[in-house]
Design an enzyme around this catalytic site. Sequence first.
Site, PDB file in Angstrom:
ATOM      1  N   LYS A  33      11.255 -11.707   1.532  1.00  0.00           N
ATOM      2  CA  LYS A  33      10.854 -10.694   2.523  1.00  0.00           C
ATOM      3  C   LYS A  33       9.340 -10.732   2.744  1.00  0.00           C
ATOM      4  O   LYS A  33       8.597 -11.264   1.916  1.00  0.00           O
ATOM      5  CB  LYS A  33      11.302  -9.307   2.045  1.00  0.00           C
ATOM      6  CG  LYS A  33      10.628  -8.825   0.784  1.00  0.00           C
ATOM      7  CD  LYS A  33      11.320  -7.584   0.221  1.00  0.00           C
ATOM      8  CE  LYS A  33      10.619  -7.126  -1.045  1.00  0.00           C
ATOM      9  NZ  LYS A  33      11.388  -6.152  -1.808  1.00  0.00           N
ATOM     10  N   ARG A 117      15.640   6.178  -3.618  1.00  0.00           N
ATOM     11  CA  ARG A 117      15.058   5.701  -2.361  1.00  0.00           C
ATOM     12  C   ARG A 117      16.238   5.359  -1.435  1.00  0.00           C
ATOM     13  O   ARG A 117      16.667   6.200  -0.680  1.00  0.00           O
ATOM     14  CB  ARG A 117      14.166   4.489  -2.665  1.00  0.00           C
ATOM     15  CG  ARG A 117      13.131   4.197  -1.621  1.00  0.00           C
ATOM     16  CD  ARG A 117      12.222   3.055  -2.048  1.00  0.00           C
ATOM     17  NE  ARG A 117      12.965   1.815  -2.278  1.00  0.00           N
ATOM     18  CZ  ARG A 117      12.394   0.645  -2.583  1.00  0.00           C
ATOM     19  NH1 ARG A 117      11.093   0.565  -2.713  1.00  0.00           N
ATOM     20  NH2 ARG A 117      13.114  -0.447  -2.772  1.00  0.00           N
ATOM     21  N   TYR A 248     -22.788  -5.445   7.133  1.00  0.00           N
ATOM     22  CA  TYR A 248     -22.718  -4.057   7.617  1.00  0.00           C
ATOM     23  C   TYR A 248     -23.147  -3.086   6.522  1.00  0.00           C
ATOM     24  O   TYR A 248     -22.770  -3.243   5.358  1.00  0.00           O
ATOM     25  CB  TYR A 248     -21.288  -3.716   8.032  1.00  0.00           C
ATOM     26  CG  TYR A 248     -20.864  -4.345   9.336  1.00  0.00           C
ATOM     27  CD1 TYR A 248     -21.471  -3.987  10.533  1.00  0.00           C
ATOM     28  CD2 TYR A 248     -19.845  -5.285   9.368  1.00  0.00           C
ATOM     29  CE1 TYR A 248     -21.075  -4.563  11.734  1.00  0.00           C
ATOM     30  CE2 TYR A 248     -19.434  -5.861  10.561  1.00  0.00           C
ATOM     31  CZ  TYR A 248     -20.058  -5.495  11.739  1.00  0.00           C
ATOM     32  OH  TYR A 248     -19.662  -6.066  12.912  1.00  0.00           O
ATOM     33  N   MET A 293     -14.622  -8.160   9.403  1.00  0.00           N
ATOM     34  CA  MET A 293     -13.282  -8.457   9.921  1.00  0.00           C
ATOM     35  C   MET A 293     -12.921  -9.941   9.739  1.00  0.00           C
ATOM     36  O   MET A 293     -11.842 -10.265   9.254  1.00  0.00           O
ATOM     37  CB  MET A 293     -13.185  -8.083  11.404  1.00  0.00           C
ATOM     38  CG  MET A 293     -11.777  -8.141  11.943  1.00  0.00           C
ATOM     39  SD  MET A 293     -11.674  -7.773  13.702  1.00  0.00           S
ATOM     40  CE  MET A 293     -12.160  -6.063  13.763  1.00  0.00           C
TER      41      MET A 293
HETATM   42  C1  LIG Z   1      11.544  -6.621  -3.200  1.00  0.00           C
HETATM   43  C2  LIG Z   1      12.837  -6.462  -3.887  1.00  0.00           C
HETATM   44  C3  LIG Z   1      13.159  -7.281  -4.996  1.00  0.00           C
HETATM   45  C4  LIG Z   1      12.187  -8.228  -5.644  1.00  0.00           C
HETATM   46  O1  LIG Z   1      11.316  -7.555  -6.501  1.00  0.00           O
HETATM   47  P1  LIG Z   1      10.275  -8.379  -7.442  1.00  0.00           P
HETATM   48  O2  LIG Z   1       9.641  -7.317  -8.247  1.00  0.00           O
HETATM   49  O3  LIG Z   1       9.309  -9.026  -6.497  1.00  0.00           O
HETATM   50  O4  LIG Z   1      11.055  -9.366  -8.196  1.00  0.00           O
HETATM   51  C5  LIG Z   1      14.435  -7.163  -5.521  1.00  0.00           C
HETATM   52  N1  LIG Z   1      15.332  -6.292  -5.012  1.00  0.00           N
HETATM   53  C6  LIG Z   1      15.044  -5.491  -3.963  1.00  0.00           C
HETATM   54  C7  LIG Z   1      16.074  -4.553  -3.471  1.00  0.00           C
HETATM   55  C8  LIG Z   1      13.788  -5.538  -3.377  1.00  0.00           C
HETATM   56  O5  LIG Z   1      13.506  -4.715  -2.364  1.00  0.00           O
END
Ligand SMILES: *Cc1c(COP(=O)(O)O)cnc(C)c1O
Length: 340
Positions: A33, A117, A248, A293
């Site tokens: 992700k 969550r 800056y 930036m």
């Molecule tokens: C991001 C995520 C992971 C991975 O977590 P890490 O700590 O990077 O291994 C696993 N399961 C879910 C549901 C996640 O959102």
Amino acid sequence: MAYITLNKKHFFNNLDIIAKLCKGKDKIALVLKDNAYGHGLCEMAKMAQEYGITKAVVRSYAEAKAIEEFFEYILVLADFPQAKSDKIRYTVNDLEALQKFEKGTKVELKVNTGMNRNGIEAEALREAFECVQKQGLELEALFTHHSCADEDECIFSQQNEKFAVIKKEAQELQKEFALKELRFHSCNSAALFQTEDFSEDMVRVGIAAYGCLELPKNAHAEQLEPILSLFAQKISTRHLREDACVGYGATYKAESACTIGNYDFGYGDGFLRICSNDYVTPQGVKLLGRISMDNSSFLCSDAELLIFNDARELAKYAHTISYEILTALKANLKRVVLQQ
Ligand SMILES: *Cc1c(COP(=O)(O)O)cnc(C)c1O
């Protein structure tokens, strides 16, 4: 232009360690992700395939589509299908979402074991199974997510116990509703590295694969190697007189005459501005003044400068975690895979 290098050898070393802990690379679902934690979605997907990883976890349908050719199984954490695909599975994050999937969609139920969550409650399991049946969905797995696998052993084991109870109940419901055998998974990186004798069907590993898991006194975690390095290139050189200020706010003042370089990596590229004034690179080069930036100045005049090669170290300067350092890196930075 500033660019990223990805060390394949380090990545494969990390995957070797993970595969050993989860007892087989076929159990690894690599979490890709957020542009593979800033490493580059397709670059990482391609390398993972080369290693023999067949499963991936992403956030959206668009990410899943972009890497479909590299994997056999892709789990989407928080999105809905936009077209049919045999490879893509979708997470059901609550009962309301369950109503929105079309007949025949492959889904995995997320259950809440204490993170509070996403995920349905244990008490709603039967209702969820009824809904799955009514909607004609293909339920393949149940999973949960840990809140404290890297921080609090007590909460970690409470969540594990709760998941064990849910698992049992789900297996009974599976028989009652005549569904296919279910798979179960709960471990992220920290949870896997804290588990003595792993026995689930799959792990969802992100940060450990990228080599930045922080788990004090864990012998396996210590062997992980960060795979991402960031290099910036010099835009200009400047000779400073004593007392001249840089950047800056004129927050840096030269104590004596010196030669400095201005490099092409700034907060617009993902260099967190909070690192201004204090940061020192792994090679001991001092950052001067505020990060702009598209620029940052260093007490250095080399054509190219290593900004960081371990996001955990940079995270300390920014009072944050490596996840934030890495995902801040913009997608338009060039990514180069080091083959050796
Ligand atoms: C991001 C995520 C992971 C991975 O977590 P890490 O700590 O990077 O291994 C696993 N399961 C879910 C549901 C996640 O959102």
